[in-house]
Design a protein around this motif. Structure first.
Motif, PDB file in Angstrom:
ATOM      1  N   UNK A 241      24.160 -73.575   6.504  1.00  0.00           N
ATOM      2  CA  UNK A 241      23.548 -73.360   7.820  1.00  0.00           C
ATOM      3  C   UNK A 241      22.040 -73.576   7.761  1.00  0.00           C
ATOM      4  N   UNK A 242      21.565 -74.090   6.646  1.00  0.00           N
ATOM      5  CA  UNK A 242      20.127 -74.302   6.448  1.00  0.00           C
ATOM      6  C   UNK A 242      19.647 -75.547   7.179  1.00  0.00           C
ATOM      7  N   UNK A 243      18.334 -75.617   7.371  1.00  0.00           N
ATOM      8  CA  UNK A 243      17.687 -76.808   7.917  1.00  0.00           C
ATOM      9  C   UNK A 243      16.623 -77.246   6.924  1.00  0.00           C
ATOM     10  N   UNK A 244      16.897 -78.347   6.237  1.00  0.00           N
ATOM     11  CA  UNK A 244      15.999 -78.806   5.175  1.00  0.00           C
ATOM     12  C   UNK A 244      16.320 -80.266   4.872  1.00  0.00           C
ATOM     13  N   UNK A 268      21.250 -78.881   9.267  1.00  0.00           N
ATOM     14  CA  UNK A 268      20.748 -80.254   9.130  1.00  0.00           C
ATOM     15  C   UNK A 268      20.038 -80.360   7.784  1.00  0.00           C
ATOM     16  N   UNK A 269      20.572 -81.191   6.879  1.00  0.00           N
ATOM     17  CA  UNK A 269      19.993 -81.330   5.549  1.00  0.00           C
ATOM     18  C   UNK A 269      20.022 -82.788   5.118  1.00  0.00           C
ATOM     19  N   UNK A 270      19.389 -83.077   3.993  1.00  0.00           N
ATOM     20  CA  UNK A 270      19.490 -84.406   3.407  1.00  0.00           C
ATOM     21  C   UNK A 270      20.899 -84.647   2.905  1.00  0.00           C
ATOM     22  N   UNK A 271      21.418 -85.842   3.119  1.00  0.00           N
ATOM     23  CA  UNK A 271      22.818 -86.122   2.774  1.00  0.00           C
ATOM     24  C   UNK A 271      22.960 -87.323   1.843  1.00  0.00           C
ATOM     25  N   UNK A 272      22.041 -87.448   0.919  1.00  0.00           N
ATOM     26  CA  UNK A 272      22.188 -88.455  -0.129  1.00  0.00           C
ATOM     27  C   UNK A 272      23.086 -87.849  -1.201  1.00  0.00           C
TER      28      UNK A 272
END
Length: 706
Positions: A241-244, A268-272
């Motif tokens: 549930x973090x935003x980073x 919403x996070x980085x998704x690499x």
């Protein structure tokens, strides 16, 4: 009424005065008592709006590519105008609203005036919400508790996708507002819950709720902590549930999991993503979509068509109800999450410096003594009457990007602009110095000052409003199409013949400078001509309203009619018969990949290619005309070249599709009188031809027009 909006261009958060929205069919009008500020989501929007153009571009690289493609096809200035038009449209903030139902729309069965309800309405004193996005509040749940309903549903939907069972160990990464609610719901579900957050105050709140909460900033290794707690097994699932922007979170989440564990992304996070992190344990990964099944489905949200409970147990509305029930029976306590309670008029105490805010949940309070205000907002009292006064119904993208800028160039006199919600019409009224903004277009019809009404609403409302305008003694301009079916068209004809007021339709391309040059070059010879016209229309997702035959009429009726009219203009004749073929073995009537073959009464023929599967970097429109050993080619309203003429044309110009000329001629006729700018029989013929095209596809035959 007052409403909080975000200026995407200037970065300001504004408490705007707008007219009260008008209740719609299938919806309820709610007088707000409380709303919850979603600090995570709203902070992102506020910070994005404050970024400069370069920073905005970096955040949306996909949009940058679209802009570059548009520059190649349409030119620099139209592209810049389109970008600034988008940025000039304010964004309503908020989606966690609570209040009392004060009006019920037609078709609403489960709500009555006086009901306390929660909805996904914005931060506004009055909101209209469709019935499938509204839930009744239990008596023992307060308004400020109920304001957590939508936020809670976001976390609940993530839990439903994870499918936890009693006794499992679940990690919640990010103990912000949604994270804390999610963790408490998991605990109520019988799960062992571990939460991680770098904010110690949030960690302490989680601990008070019985959650195993850790602040990694103290040096704790999150992966090793989970391994130790689970005796080396790993967590059964992780909800993020973090935003980073970091990719570290998704990697750590996979590493925390046991073999065949589950990871659900709510934030919403980085998704690499590293394949190795997921491969060895066969970790499953899924992104959660908002409040639950039904989200972004117009059939469910706007039309009120529910999913059968036997097949879809938990819709977004049923998730709303589940959260409210959890509050009612004590399984969810949101009171400790409230950081501050702020009157609506002091909104800047929340939005003034959101970047530095340490609040978890901020509640906006509304004055219960405010009376229901008018549905007309007076923007300027300096309006002076003249001939050709305009009232505009519809404040969408066409109105803001095309209609109003062109009317401004000809100094048109506009007294009203109407929109159902009131925000867009008020914004445009202020930008273009229009006297009044309203949410009730019938105010325009009652005003004797208004001579002509311009209609730019969704297609399914055109015929109804055209008839109402004619019956009110107004001249009418309606953006295409005039009607969606024969019954609507016949009703318009009957009213038109009784009222003797003019009807104009937005077939602007016949007014383009290049169209006039082509017409002049062709001359007045009676010989028939051949036309090939291609619209590289571009893809529009299947769930967009234009494809709905009852709402948009499909793109052939709704858009290809432009080129039917243009071919009629060039041939100086009417369509006699039409045949349409579409791509695919069993094309639907709302196809947008089709070829129309038209026979004209004077022997001319036209082929109209309407395609949505072409490249966006290729020109959108092209017309070729063949006549008496001569050829004319018009490319995207920017280039015109002739072949075989004694005085050839090889012209280049900025893109001009004829809107300015069309509106100028329309208003001039309204002021000074004269024949309509498009003969009404040609408008009818074009409209009937578009219906016949669909009939031809269904019957696999030529259709002859009366």
């Amino acid at each position: 009424m007052k409403q909080i909006i975000q200026d995407l261009k200037g970065g300001n958060t504004i408490l705007e005065e707008v007219p009260v929205p008008k209740v719609k069919n299938g919806s309820v009008l709610i007088k707000t008592t409380r709303s919850l500020v979603s600090l995570g989501t709203e902070r992102m929007l506020v910070e994005f709006s404050k970024a400069n153009f370069l920073q905005k571009a970096k955040q949306q690289p996909d949009k940058v590519k679209m802009v570059l493609d548009k520059v190649k096809t349409d030119g620099l200035k139209p592209t810049i105008d389109a970008v600034f038009n988008k940025l000039n449209q304010p964004l309503p903030l908020g989606y966690c609203n609570v209040g009392e139902v004060i009006e019920v729309g037609k078709g609403v069965l489960n709500f009555k005036i006086g009901d306390r309800v929660a909805s996904n309405g914005p931060h506004a004193e009055y909101v209209v919400a469709p019935q499938n996005l509204v839930a009744k509040i239990p008596e023992n749940v307060t308004d400020e508790e109920a304001a957590f309903t939508v936020i809670g549903s976001i976390g609940l939907q993530g839990i439903r996708l994870l499918e936890p069972t009693f006794g499992e160990t679940i990690v919640v990464v990010g103990l912000g507002l949604i994270g804390l609610v999610t963790a408490e719901l998991l605990k109520s579900n019988g799960c062992n819950v571990i939460g991680f957050d770098f904010d110690q105050s949030k960690v302490e709140i989680a601990k008070e709720k019985g959650i195993i909460a850790v602040n990694p900033s103290d040096g704790t290794d999150q992966v090793k902590f989970v391994e130790s707690y689970t005796n080396g097994i790993g967590a059964d699932g992780v909800i993020i549930t973090a935003s980073n922007k970091s990719n570290e979170i998704i990697s750590q989440s996979a590493q925390m999991c046991r073999k065949r564990g589950r990871v659900i992304l709510v934030g919403v996070i980085g998704l690499d993503i590293s394949r190795a992190d997921f491969y060895t344990k066969e970790i499953s990964f899924q992104v959660s979509c908002s409040y639950g099944p039904g989200r972004y489905d117009d059939s469910y949200e706007q039309k009120g068509n529910d999913y059968p409970i036997g097949f879809v147990r938990w819709t977004e509305k049923r998730n709303f109800q589940a959260i409210l029930n959890a509050m009612s029976n004590g399984n969810l306590d949101v009171k400790p999450l409230i950081s501050e309670r702020i009157p609506l008029t002091d909104y800047n105490k929340i939005y003034g410096n959101m970047k530095e805010s340490r609040s978890i949940a901020s509640i906006l309070e509304y004055n219960p003594n405010d009376e229901l205000k008018r549905n007309v907002e007076i923007i300027s009292k300096s309006f002076t009457h003249s001939n050709g006064v305009i009232g505009i119904i519809g404040a969408g993208n066409f109105t803001s990007a095309t209609l109003l800028p062109n009317l401004k160039k000809i100094d048109a006199s506009i007294k009203y602009i109407a929109s159902s919600g009131g925000l867009s019409s008020t914004t445009m009224a202020k930008q273009h110095k229009i006297a009044n903004s309203t949410t009730d277009y019938k105010e325009i019809l009652k005003d004797k000052d208004v001579d002509v009404v311009m209609i730019t609403t969704k297609h399914n409302s055109h015929a109804k409003i055209v008839i109402e305008c004619l019956e009110s003694g107004k001249h009418v301009f309606v953006e295409k199409p005039l009607a969606l079916n024969k019954e609507e068209l016949h009703n318009i004809i009957d009213t038109y013949q009784k009222q003797h007021k003019s009807i104009s339709v937005g077939f602007n391309r016949r007014f383009a400078p290049f169209s006039k040059q082509i017409k002049k070059a062709l001359g007045s010879a009676d010989a028939p001509i051949n036309i090939i016209a291609t619209m590289n229309a571009g893809h529009i997702p299947a769930n967009v309203w234009v494809h709905d035959m009852e709402v948009g009429g499909g793109r052939i009726i709704g858009e290809a009619c432009h080129f039917i009219d243009l071919c009629t203009f060039f041939t100086e004749s009417k369509v006699k018969a039409i045949c349409m073929n579409a791509m695919g073995e069993n094309p639907e009537e709302n196809t947008d990949n089709a070829t129309l073959l038209l026979k004209y009464q004077n022997g001319s023929t036209a082929v109209i290619n309407y395609f949505s599967n072409g490249s966006k970097s290729y020109a959108k429109e092209r017309v070729e005309i063949y006549s008496n050993e001569r050829t004319i080619v018009m490319d995207n309203w920017r280039k015109l070249k002739t072949y075989g003429f004694k005085k050839g044309i090889n012209a280049s110009s900025k893109q001009d599709k004829g809107h300015l000329n069309q509106f100028n001629e329309l208003i001039t006729r309204q002021k000074s009188g004269g024949e309509p700018i498009i003969p009404f029989d040609e408008i009818l013929n074009t409209t009937e031809a578009s219906f016949a095209a669909i009939e031809s596809l269904k019957s696999n035959s030529w259709i002859y027009l009366d």
